[in-house]
Design a protein around this motif. Structure first.
Motif, PDB file in Angstrom:
ATOM      1  N   ALA A 133       0.792  -1.127   0.011  1.00  0.00           N
ATOM      2  CA  ALA A 133      -0.018   0.078   0.016  1.00  0.00           C
ATOM      3  C   ALA A 133       0.812   1.325   0.203  1.00  0.00           C
ATOM      4  CB  ALA A 133      -0.886   0.042   1.242  1.00  0.00           C
ATOM      5  N   HIS A 134       2.046   1.194  -0.702  1.00  0.00           N
ATOM      6  CA  HIS A 134       2.959   2.371  -0.574  1.00  0.00           C
ATOM      7  C   HIS A 134       2.935   3.283  -2.004  1.00  0.00           C
ATOM      8  CE1 HIS A 134       5.580  -0.383  -2.534  1.00  0.00           C
ATOM      9  NE2 HIS A 134       6.558   0.703  -2.823  1.00  0.00           N
ATOM     10  N   LEU A 135       2.670   2.460  -3.020  1.00  0.00           N
ATOM     11  CA  LEU A 135       2.826   3.063  -4.352  1.00  0.00           C
ATOM     12  C   LEU A 135       1.583   3.985  -4.331  1.00  0.00           C
ATOM     13  CD1 LEU A 135       3.981   0.121  -6.579  1.00  0.00           C
ATOM     14  CD2 LEU A 135       5.420   2.121  -5.965  1.00  0.00           C
ATOM     15  N   ARG A 136       0.149   3.430  -3.964  1.00  0.00           N
ATOM     16  CA  ARG A 136      -0.720   4.515  -4.191  1.00  0.00           C
ATOM     17  C   ARG A 136      -0.672   6.016  -3.390  1.00  0.00           C
ATOM     18  NH1 ARG A 136      -4.657   0.671  -1.055  1.00  0.00           N
ATOM     19  NH2 ARG A 136      -3.502  -0.830  -2.013  1.00  0.00           N
ATOM     20  N   PHE A 137       0.514   5.995  -2.442  1.00  0.00           N
ATOM     21  CA  PHE A 137       0.783   7.184  -1.840  1.00  0.00           C
ATOM     22  C   PHE A 137       1.942   8.021  -2.313  1.00  0.00           C
ATOM     23  CE2 PHE A 137      -2.220   5.301   1.350  1.00  0.00           C
ATOM     24  CZ  PHE A 137      -2.934   6.082   1.825  1.00  0.00           C
ATOM     25  N   ASP A 138       2.334   7.186  -3.337  1.00  0.00           N
ATOM     26  CA  ASP A 138       3.682   7.870  -4.085  1.00  0.00           C
ATOM     27  C   ASP A 138       3.243   8.974  -5.011  1.00  0.00           C
ATOM     28  OD1 ASP A 138       5.955   8.590  -5.413  1.00  0.00           O
ATOM     29  OD2 ASP A 138       6.818   6.442  -5.518  1.00  0.00           O
ATOM     30  N   VAL A 139       2.588   9.959  -4.521  1.00  0.00           N
ATOM     31  CA  VAL A 139       2.090  10.902  -5.492  1.00  0.00           C
ATOM     32  C   VAL A 139       2.855  11.563  -6.615  1.00  0.00           C
ATOM     33  CG1 VAL A 139       0.047  11.538  -3.942  1.00  0.00           C
ATOM     34  CG2 VAL A 139       2.344  12.793  -3.886  1.00  0.00           C
ATOM     35  N   GLU A 140       4.228  11.602  -6.267  1.00  0.00           N
ATOM     36  CA  GLU A 140       5.296  12.124  -7.339  1.00  0.00           C
ATOM     37  C   GLU A 140       5.337  11.009  -8.615  1.00  0.00           C
ATOM     38  OE1 GLU A 140       6.665  14.944  -7.597  1.00  0.00           O
ATOM     39  OE2 GLU A 140       6.388  15.597  -5.308  1.00  0.00           O
ATOM     40  N   LEU A 141       5.453   9.668  -8.155  1.00  0.00           N
ATOM     41  CA  LEU A 141       5.023   8.644  -9.168  1.00  0.00           C
ATOM     42  C   LEU A 141       3.983   8.760 -10.144  1.00  0.00           C
ATOM     43  CD1 LEU A 141       6.322   5.961 -10.647  1.00  0.00           C
ATOM     44  CD2 LEU A 141       4.948   4.896  -8.734  1.00  0.00           C
ATOM     45  N   LEU A 142       2.831   8.801  -9.249  1.00  0.00           N
ATOM     46  CA  LEU A 142       1.309   8.871 -10.074  1.00  0.00           C
ATOM     47  C   LEU A 142       1.568  10.205 -10.817  1.00  0.00           C
ATOM     48  CD1 LEU A 142      -0.723   7.743  -7.126  1.00  0.00           C
ATOM     49  CD2 LEU A 142       0.152   6.485  -8.811  1.00  0.00           C
ATOM     50  N   ALA A 143       1.858  11.350 -10.277  1.00  0.00           N
ATOM     51  CA  ALA A 143       1.826  12.630 -11.183  1.00  0.00           C
ATOM     52  C   ALA A 143       2.861  12.480 -12.489  1.00  0.00           C
ATOM     53  CB  ALA A 143       2.522  13.680 -10.307  1.00  0.00           C
ATOM     54  N   ASN A 144       3.884  11.694 -12.391  1.00  0.00           N
ATOM     55  CA  ASN A 144       4.800  11.406 -13.587  1.00  0.00           C
ATOM     56  C   ASN A 144       3.886  10.732 -14.370  1.00  0.00           C
ATOM     57  OD1 ASN A 144       7.050  12.947 -12.442  1.00  0.00           O
ATOM     58  ND2 ASN A 144       7.855  11.121 -11.436  1.00  0.00           N
ATOM     59  N   ARG A 145       3.233   9.829 -14.039  1.00  0.00           N
ATOM     60  CA  ARG A 145       2.407   9.027 -14.716  1.00  0.00           C
ATOM     61  C   ARG A 145       1.177   9.787 -15.611  1.00  0.00           C
ATOM     62  NH1 ARG A 145       3.488   3.682 -12.951  1.00  0.00           N
ATOM     63  NH2 ARG A 145       5.822   3.572 -12.837  1.00  0.00           N
ATOM     64  N   LEU A 146       0.710  10.546 -14.875  1.00  0.00           N
ATOM     65  CA  LEU A 146      -0.273  11.545 -15.398  1.00  0.00           C
ATOM     66  C   LEU A 146       0.426  12.440 -16.574  1.00  0.00           C
ATOM     67  CD1 LEU A 146      -2.612  12.758 -12.691  1.00  0.00           C
ATOM     68  CD2 LEU A 146      -3.304  11.714 -15.034  1.00  0.00           C
ATOM     69  N   VAL A 147       1.775  12.963 -16.074  1.00  0.00           N
ATOM     70  CA  VAL A 147       2.600  13.662 -17.441  1.00  0.00           C
ATOM     71  C   VAL A 147       2.612  12.861 -18.417  1.00  0.00           C
ATOM     72  CG1 VAL A 147       4.588  14.954 -17.709  1.00  0.00           C
ATOM     73  CG2 VAL A 147       3.318  15.246 -15.430  1.00  0.00           C
ATOM     74  N   ALA A 148       3.087  11.658 -18.406  1.00  0.00           N
ATOM     75  CA  ALA A 148       3.314  10.829 -19.766  1.00  0.00           C
ATOM     76  C   ALA A 148       2.173  10.800 -20.331  1.00  0.00           C
ATOM     77  CB  ALA A 148       3.974   9.657 -19.195  1.00  0.00           C
ATOM     78  N   ALA A 149       0.970  10.752 -19.530  1.00  0.00           N
ATOM     79  CA  ALA A 149      -0.315  10.424 -20.363  1.00  0.00           C
ATOM     80  C   ALA A 149      -0.750  11.925 -21.136  1.00  0.00           C
ATOM     81  CB  ALA A 149      -1.623  10.012 -19.382  1.00  0.00           C
ATOM     82  N   THR A 150      -0.337  12.831 -20.417  1.00  0.00           N
ATOM     83  CA  THR A 150      -0.776  14.217 -20.991  1.00  0.00           C
ATOM     84  C   THR A 150       0.180  14.274 -22.216  1.00  0.00           C
ATOM     85  OG1 THR A 150      -1.341  15.274 -18.878  1.00  0.00           O
ATOM     86  CG2 THR A 150      -0.589  16.764 -20.667  1.00  0.00           C
ATOM     87  N   ASP A 151       1.531  13.984 -22.077  1.00  0.00           N
ATOM     88  CA  ASP A 151       2.273  14.061 -23.278  1.00  0.00           C
ATOM     89  C   ASP A 151       1.898  13.337 -24.598  1.00  0.00           C
ATOM     90  OD1 ASP A 151       3.799  15.924 -21.916  1.00  0.00           O
ATOM     91  OD2 ASP A 151       5.275  14.673 -21.468  1.00  0.00           O
ATOM     92  N   TRP A 152       1.306  12.152 -24.209  1.00  0.00           N
ATOM     93  CA  TRP A 152       0.987  11.209 -25.242  1.00  0.00           C
ATOM     94  C   TRP A 152      -0.425  11.749 -25.888  1.00  0.00           C
ATOM     95  CZ3 TRP A 152      -3.659   8.237 -25.648  1.00  0.00           C
ATOM     96  CH2 TRP A 152      -3.840   7.236 -26.558  1.00  0.00           C
ATOM     97  N   LEU A 153      -1.076  12.202 -24.966  1.00  0.00           N
ATOM     98  CA  LEU A 153      -2.477  12.993 -25.690  1.00  0.00           C
ATOM     99  C   LEU A 153      -1.993  14.227 -26.533  1.00  0.00           C
ATOM    100  CD1 LEU A 153      -4.858  13.010 -22.735  1.00  0.00           C
ATOM    101  CD2 LEU A 153      -5.134  11.822 -24.733  1.00  0.00           C
ATOM    102  N   LEU A 154      -1.078  14.875 -26.361  1.00  0.00           N
ATOM    103  CA  LEU A 154      -0.618  16.021 -27.058  1.00  0.00           C
ATOM    104  C   LEU A 154      -0.115  15.738 -28.482  1.00  0.00           C
ATOM    105  CD1 LEU A 154       0.925  18.413 -24.253  1.00  0.00           C
ATOM    106  CD2 LEU A 154      -1.262  18.674 -25.511  1.00  0.00           C
TER     107      LEU A 154
END
Length: 221
Positions: free
Chosen positions: A80-101
């Motif tokens: 239950a530690h990765l779900r609180f790794d908001v920096e990791l999750l944010a990086n994944r969101l940034v990757a998705a954003t760049d993919w959409l662009l």
């Protein structure tokens, strides 16, 4: 509304890994909402899928994707530690954003984030990383306080939605709200607890989110 995701599977590159998602683009869509699910959840979250269906009916495209790989989810089920790794999750969101662009089917769409629980913190951090691209953020029962360092730099119009009976999270959201400098609102959904399971509360959340995204992701904004 039942949503079929069989024909809209996508794979999003995020560094050395790929994340699976479901991309729905209604005809005439001007904006797209990327969902950041909360603690211990996935793109199959029934609450997020309900909101996504509502937004699609309003003419908005949606991307629901897994923020963790299958192996990471297996590990997180025990630790239950990765779900609180908001920096990791944010990086994944940034990757998705760049993919959409870069995707020709989505490159012209205005981008918004819908975050739940810890996903809300990830959404705000990612919005701060891509201030010129992310126009709106909606948090449902979120932990925006976990994005403390980023809050003053978020430019996206931000709506914080909290259940009126979710007392600890209300205080966390008020704390974060006072540190946001972008256009912002905070709404309490009457009678709702943390998971918005009470009758009518998720519907009200979808309505509020729909109004916010329709306002800030339209072509004239």
């Amino acid at each position: 509304m039942a949503i079929s995701h069989k024909d809209n599977l996508v794979r999003i590159p995020a560094g050395p890994i790929f994340l699976e998602g479901n991309l729905d683009i209604p005809d005439g869509a001007e904006g797209i909402v990327v969902f950041a699910h909360g603690s211990g959840s996935s793109r199959h979250s029934p609450r997020n899928r309900y909101v996504a269906g509502y937004l699609q009916e309003k003419g908005l495209a949606t991307l629901l994707f897994d923020l963790l790989t299958v192996e990471e989810e297996r590990i997180d089920n025990f630790t239950a530690h990765l779900r609180f790794d908001v920096e990791l999750l944010a990086n994944r969101l940034v990757a998705a954003t760049d993919w959409l662009l870069k995707n020709p089917n989505t490159s012209d769409l205005k981008i918004g984030f819908f975050g739940a629980s810890t996903g809300a913190a990830a959404a705000l951090i990612a919005a701060g990383e891509r201030p010129g691209n992310v126009k709106a953020v909606v948090s449902r029962g979120g932990r925006p306080d976990l994005a403390e360092r980023t809050l003053p730099y978020v430019k996206a119009a931000t709506l914080l939605i909290v259940g009126s009976r979710d007392t600890p999270v209300i205080e966390m959201n008020r704390w974060a709200f006072n540190r946001l400098r972008s256009e912002k609102e905070m709404k309490l959904v009457p009678g709702a607890t943390h998971l918005f399971e009470e009758p009518g509360t998720l519907e009200e959340t979808a309505r509020l989110a729909g109004e916010w995204f329709t306002k800030y992701l339209s072509a004239i904004v």
